[in-house]
Scaffold this motif. Sequence first.
Motif, mmCIF file in Angstrom:
data_model
loop_
_atom_site.group_PDB
_atom_site.id
_atom_site.type_symbol
_atom_site.label_atom_id
_atom_site.label_comp_id
_atom_site.label_asym_id
_atom_site.label_seq_id
_atom_site.Cartn_x
_atom_site.Cartn_y
_atom_site.Cartn_z
ATOM 1 N N PHE A 355 0.834 -1.199 0.000
ATOM 2 C CA PHE A 355 0.000 0.000 0.000
ATOM 3 C C PHE A 355 0.871 1.251 0.000
ATOM 4 O O PHE A 355 1.779 1.392 0.808
ATOM 5 C CB PHE A 355 -0.937 -0.014 1.206
ATOM 6 C CG PHE A 355 -1.890 -1.176 1.176
ATOM 7 C CD1 PHE A 355 -3.028 -1.123 0.393
ATOM 8 C CD2 PHE A 355 -1.634 -2.330 1.900
ATOM 9 C CE1 PHE A 355 -3.907 -2.195 0.343
ATOM 10 C CE2 PHE A 355 -2.505 -3.399 1.861
ATOM 11 C CZ PHE A 355 -3.644 -3.338 1.083
ATOM 12 N N THR A 356 0.563 2.155 -0.910
ATOM 13 C CA THR A 356 1.388 3.345 -1.091
ATOM 14 C C THR A 356 1.168 4.358 0.023
ATOM 15 O O THR A 356 0.045 4.520 0.516
ATOM 16 C CB THR A 356 1.081 3.999 -2.453
ATOM 17 O OG1 THR A 356 1.928 5.131 -2.631
ATOM 18 C CG2 THR A 356 -0.361 4.441 -2.539
ATOM 19 N N PRO A 357 2.216 5.064 0.435
ATOM 20 C CA PRO A 357 2.049 6.154 1.406
ATOM 21 C C PRO A 357 1.717 7.482 0.756
ATOM 22 O O PRO A 357 1.458 8.463 1.443
ATOM 23 C CB PRO A 357 3.423 6.210 2.075
ATOM 24 C CG PRO A 357 4.364 5.816 0.987
ATOM 25 C CD PRO A 357 3.634 4.766 0.172
ATOM 26 N N THR A 358 1.754 7.564 -0.580
ATOM 27 C CA THR A 358 1.515 8.834 -1.255
ATOM 28 C C THR A 358 0.049 9.225 -1.162
ATOM 29 O O THR A 358 -0.842 8.376 -1.053
ATOM 30 C CB THR A 358 1.940 8.767 -2.731
ATOM 31 O OG1 THR A 358 1.144 7.770 -3.394
ATOM 32 C CG2 THR A 358 3.405 8.399 -2.854
ATOM 33 N N GLN A 359 -0.190 10.524 -1.233
ATOM 34 C CA GLN A 359 -1.543 11.065 -1.167
ATOM 35 C C GLN A 359 -1.979 11.541 -2.549
ATOM 36 O O GLN A 359 -1.171 12.101 -3.309
ATOM 37 C CB GLN A 359 -1.593 12.226 -0.175
ATOM 38 C CG GLN A 359 -1.160 11.855 1.234
ATOM 39 C CD GLN A 359 -2.074 10.815 1.857
ATOM 40 O OE1 GLN A 359 -3.282 11.017 1.959
ATOM 41 N NE2 GLN A 359 -1.502 9.696 2.274
ATOM 42 N N ASP A 360 -3.249 11.345 -2.881
ATOM 43 C CA ASP A 360 -3.743 11.717 -4.207
ATOM 44 C C ASP A 360 -3.462 13.183 -4.526
ATOM 45 O O ASP A 360 -3.069 13.521 -5.637
ATOM 46 C CB ASP A 360 -5.243 11.450 -4.303
ATOM 47 C CG ASP A 360 -5.554 9.959 -4.304
ATOM 48 O OD1 ASP A 360 -4.626 9.159 -4.511
ATOM 49 O OD2 ASP A 360 -6.728 9.606 -4.087
ATOM 50 N N ALA A 361 -3.648 14.053 -3.543
ATOM 51 C CA ALA A 361 -3.511 15.487 -3.800
ATOM 52 C C ALA A 361 -2.061 15.923 -3.939
ATOM 53 O O ALA A 361 -1.794 17.031 -4.430
ATOM 54 C CB ALA A 361 -4.183 16.286 -2.678
ATOM 55 N N LYS A 362 -1.110 15.088 -3.518
ATOM 56 C CA LYS A 362 0.305 15.471 -3.534
ATOM 57 C C LYS A 362 1.133 14.622 -4.485
ATOM 58 O O LYS A 362 2.336 14.816 -4.578
ATOM 59 C CB LYS A 362 0.893 15.360 -2.121
ATOM 60 C CG LYS A 362 0.141 16.144 -1.056
ATOM 61 C CD LYS A 362 0.148 17.632 -1.332
ATOM 62 C CE LYS A 362 -0.573 18.399 -0.217
ATOM 63 N NZ LYS A 362 -0.635 19.838 -0.499
ATOM 64 N N ARG A 363 0.527 13.704 -5.208
ATOM 65 C CA ARG A 363 1.283 12.816 -6.092
ATOM 66 C C ARG A 363 1.847 13.608 -7.272
ATOM 67 O O ARG A 363 1.134 14.339 -7.936
ATOM 68 C CB ARG A 363 0.386 11.691 -6.583
ATOM 69 C CG ARG A 363 1.135 10.580 -7.300
ATOM 70 C CD ARG A 363 0.210 9.424 -7.623
ATOM 71 N NE ARG A 363 -0.219 8.742 -6.398
ATOM 72 C CZ ARG A 363 -1.465 8.739 -5.962
ATOM 73 N NH1 ARG A 363 -2.421 9.372 -6.634
ATOM 74 N NH2 ARG A 363 -1.782 8.110 -4.851
ATOM 75 N N SER A 364 3.129 13.465 -7.553
ATOM 76 C CA SER A 364 3.791 14.259 -8.590
ATOM 77 C C SER A 364 4.315 13.376 -9.712
ATOM 78 O O SER A 364 4.259 12.144 -9.647
ATOM 79 C CB SER A 364 4.955 15.049 -7.979
ATOM 80 O OG SER A 364 6.039 14.182 -7.694
ATOM 81 N N ALA A 365 4.834 14.021 -10.738
ATOM 82 C CA ALA A 365 5.410 13.283 -11.866
ATOM 83 C C ALA A 365 6.617 12.463 -11.435
ATOM 84 O O ALA A 365 6.982 11.488 -12.102
ATOM 85 C CB ALA A 365 5.814 14.258 -12.967
ATOM 86 N N ARG A 366 7.251 12.841 -10.362
ATOM 87 C CA ARG A 366 8.397 12.087 -9.867
ATOM 88 C C ARG A 366 7.975 10.868 -9.075
ATOM 89 O O ARG A 366 8.757 9.951 -8.880
ATOM 90 C CB ARG A 366 9.274 12.984 -8.999
ATOM 91 C CG ARG A 366 9.915 14.142 -9.749
ATOM 92 C CD ARG A 366 10.931 14.824 -8.857
ATOM 93 N NE ARG A 366 11.521 15.980 -9.497
ATOM 94 C CZ ARG A 366 12.514 15.922 -10.369
ATOM 95 N NH1 ARG A 366 13.017 14.761 -10.705
ATOM 96 N NH2 ARG A 366 12.998 17.034 -10.906
ATOM 97 N N ILE A 367 6.753 10.846 -8.581
ATOM 98 C CA ILE A 367 6.297 9.761 -7.716
ATOM 99 C C ILE A 367 4.920 9.301 -8.188
ATOM 100 O O ILE A 367 3.942 9.379 -7.462
ATOM 101 C CB ILE A 367 6.230 10.218 -6.239
ATOM 102 C CG1 ILE A 367 7.479 11.021 -5.879
ATOM 103 C CG2 ILE A 367 6.108 9.020 -5.313
ATOM 104 C CD1 ILE A 367 7.421 11.658 -4.510
#
Length: 441
Positions: A355-367
């Motif tokens: 499960f990813t720790p990234t957030q939908d609102a903060k996901r970037s082209a690098r991640i």
Amino acid sequence: MKNKFNRLTLAAAVAAAAFTGQVHAGGYQINEQSVSGQGYGHAGRSSNVNDATIVFGNPAGMSFLDRAQVSVGGTYLNVNTDIKNAEASRDFGAGPVPIEGSSDGDIVPGTFVPFAFYAHPVNERLAFGFGVYAPFGSKTDYEDGFIGRNLGNYTELTVMSAQPTVSYRFNEQWSIGAGVTYNRVDGELHRQVANPFNPVDPAADLDARIEGDDEGWGYNLGVMFQPVPETTLGLTYRSKVSYTLTGDYRATDPAGLVNAIAPERLERDAKLDLTTPETVSFSVTQQMTDRLKLMAGASWSRWSRFDQIRVVDPNNGEEITEEPQSYSNAWAYSLGGEYQLNPQLALRAGITLDFTPTQDAKRSARIPSDDRRIFSIGAGWSPTEDLTLDFAYSYLTERGTQVDYDRLDHEALPVPTVTSAYSADYKNEAHGFGAQLTYRF
């Protein structure tokens, strides 16, 4: 030489590698430290003692080995990325202006991740070991005309760790272990930023890049409990590692030159701090029959430490760039099994939910990653009692995800302030091919 984006490299580059293969509890930790373990999805990483790779999985397990041995190998990662509906714009205060460009995908070049471990039981209770491996690493390389180039088009990171380890077995049931890790980081990051002397022309954009390195110390602890000979439980703790990356920021025009009017803005020192998260892993190995054993594992990473990437000029404390990340703590779960077909051949299979720790609102082209499932198969062949060759294959499929990210650009820009935005749909998958040799003395 160290750099602001070097920290961005460690954070974004590694995180961008999250989908490049076996990943540990999401984020940017990778699992390529054992091919024998890869075959069963690393389900028994903290409890299943196969070979010297237990130095990483759980240092307490070295005391359960009956002979000195060395394990060397690696995994080749082949990643496929499909990008659709890509759009980008820049806003100088009068409304967004579309950016033209391409979105070819396949942004991660093929990568080989090596490792080497040695374990030496001194007697029935005491054992020493040493390992060299890559706990983090990534390379993302978008094409030159990438539409999202203002938010990042090239990231490369290599982290190598060296770990001396000791374990002690109190009795037939309990053992403990500990290791110290020395970690070396090398990274590089590129991004296109608006030219302050011709901001509205994308062809005049500056190429902002950083190359850097740093080092940090950490440790890991392990305990192994065998209540009955058929059942083994393992618990491993890996500490956080703190880095302070200091180096150079440099932004050049299309001719490769730094503008002489404002060189202090376009070429200067930079510093940023990064703390990689601590991780707790637990697994159980159950010997069902003489031939079959099953494993289950879970791991937790404290990704909430990774809240932002903030780079400053160490000479005056001025902020160069800041990117919010807002990671959440994350779990990974795995199930696996091994069947001893005959004395020479063992067959393995496993599945991992990560499960990813990234957030939908903060996901970037690098991640551009999301939750993933990893299916693994493997085999161990022992032509002699001293030699084992392990092979494994893993297929990673990731839930389709969307990048919808914007950021305020002020690095290297006296005026004006620019907001860059990028959105796209991503679909990632990866193939991991592993091979390992273990020799027992």
